[in-house]
Design an enzyme around this catalytic site. Structure first.
Site, mmCIF file in Angstrom:
data_model
loop_
_atom_site.group_PDB
_atom_site.id
_atom_site.type_symbol
_atom_site.label_atom_id
_atom_site.label_comp_id
_atom_site.label_asym_id
_atom_site.label_seq_id
_atom_site.Cartn_x
_atom_site.Cartn_y
_atom_site.Cartn_z
ATOM 1 N N SER A 128 -16.280 45.746 84.966
ATOM 2 C CA SER A 128 -16.063 47.027 84.272
ATOM 3 C C SER A 128 -16.975 47.895 86.318
ATOM 4 O O SER A 128 -16.190 48.034 86.793
ATOM 5 C CB SER A 128 -18.156 46.635 83.513
ATOM 6 O OG SER A 128 -17.717 48.473 83.358
ATOM 7 N N ASP A 174 -14.002 46.305 77.374
ATOM 8 C CA ASP A 174 -15.238 45.658 78.618
ATOM 9 C C ASP A 174 -14.888 44.106 79.293
ATOM 10 O O ASP A 174 -15.379 43.008 78.299
ATOM 11 C CB ASP A 174 -16.253 46.416 78.650
ATOM 12 C CG ASP A 174 -17.025 46.279 79.044
ATOM 13 O OD1 ASP A 174 -17.731 45.181 79.971
ATOM 14 O OD2 ASP A 174 -17.845 47.342 79.966
#
Length: 300
Positions: free
Chosen positions: A41, A159
């Site tokens: 991320s 994610d």
């Protein structure tokens, strides 16, 4: 091949400003003693700028673009849109702060973690010129907050932090035996299980495997922390973490707090570099013999 040195950088949305400070300090003194990097991320985005040798690029992206309503917009989210627009952030950053891709792809390899929406397992991609934009979007595509589902290379992703928030075990599996980990929470932190786990079934009804993964996230996260605190006997893990007073949360938008978090990162990096140099000097020189004290810069 083992005995590699790796740097692992956690995500954490706006909390990534701490890693921005750490990596900018590393760049200022050309501290790059790593064989490969792994990011998740915001951690992957921070590493892109570090490997591209562009100090303060991450800082400007966070403080000037990630605080913009085009990126973070609760009102838009209530109306059915994205809470965060990862695609806009990436493209706008490229326009305002062009990325030095020549330096990036001439540096050490970068691995980014993403979560496969079908299997809910972590997939890891070596970042290259052809997949850079896709991988960075996917690794940052927070479930629920980002309604798009990035798809490429035959899979669809969300994610990377869902399946592997701190991929230190993956670094070890790929041969790293000296691992530097930049966290976005203080060292004392442990993730608590969600209070209403069944809520995920409703919110993520289109992706039941991701709902299951979200329920297991705290368990997986804390397992990574356990590895960091008690690594295998053949592995050294060095931790750089924010202090307990770190003022930045996942969606902190106040520049004063972001600046404070950034400078905490720079100070933590100074401390880490000093400790690393000190240990290197002690390892290579006999301090009982004054004639053996170093006169040249030690190698990392």
């Amino acid at each position: 091949m083992t005995n590699k040195r790796a740097i692992v950088v956690e995500g954490g949305a706006m909390r990534g400003i701490f890693a921005s400070g750490v990596l900018d300090e590393f760049l200022d003194v050309d501290f790059r003693p790593f064989d490969f990097a792994i990011g998740v991320s915001a951690g992957a985005s921070n590493l892109v700028n570090y490997l591209a040798k562009q100090p303060q690029r991450s800082y400007h992206v966070v403080t000037e673009l990630a605080t913009n309503s085009r990126f973070f917009n609760p009102a838009r989210f209530v109306k059915g849109g994205n809470l965060i627009d990862v695609d806009w952030l990436w493209k706008e950053a490229l326009l305002r702060y062009p990325l030095n891709t020549d330096a990036l792809f001439d540096s050490i390899p970068l691995l980014a973690a993403v979560t496969n929406v079908e299997t809910a397992a972590a997939d890891y991609y070596w970042v290259n010129e052809s997949n850079l934009s896709n991988v960075i979007e996917a690794t940052s595509a927070l479930p629920i907050a980002y309604r798009q589902t990035p798809c490429f290379s035959g899979g669809c992703y969300t994610d990377g932090g869902v399946a592997d928030s701190i991929p230190v075990v993956e670094a070890y599996r790929r041969g790293a035996r000296d691992i530097t980990v930049i966290l976005s929470q203080p060292e004392s932190y442990e993730m608590t299980p969600m209070r209403i786990p069944s809520l995920m079934d409703h919110i993520l009804k289109k992706h039941p495997s991701i709902a299951d993964a979200m329920r297991l996230r705290a368990e997986r996260y804390n397992a990574s922390l356990a590895f960091i605190r008690q690594p295998p006997v053949d592995c050294k893990v060095r931790v750089i973490a924010p202090p307990e007073s770190f003022p930045v949360g996942r969606f902190t938008m106040k520049k004063a707090k972001l600046d404070e978090g950034y400078h905490m990162g720079r100070q933590a990096a100074k401390n880490h570099i000093f400790d690393t140099l000190k240990l290197t000097v002690l390892k290579h020189h006999d301090w009982n013999n004054t004639a053996a004290k170093p006169t040249t810069k030690p190698t990392y």
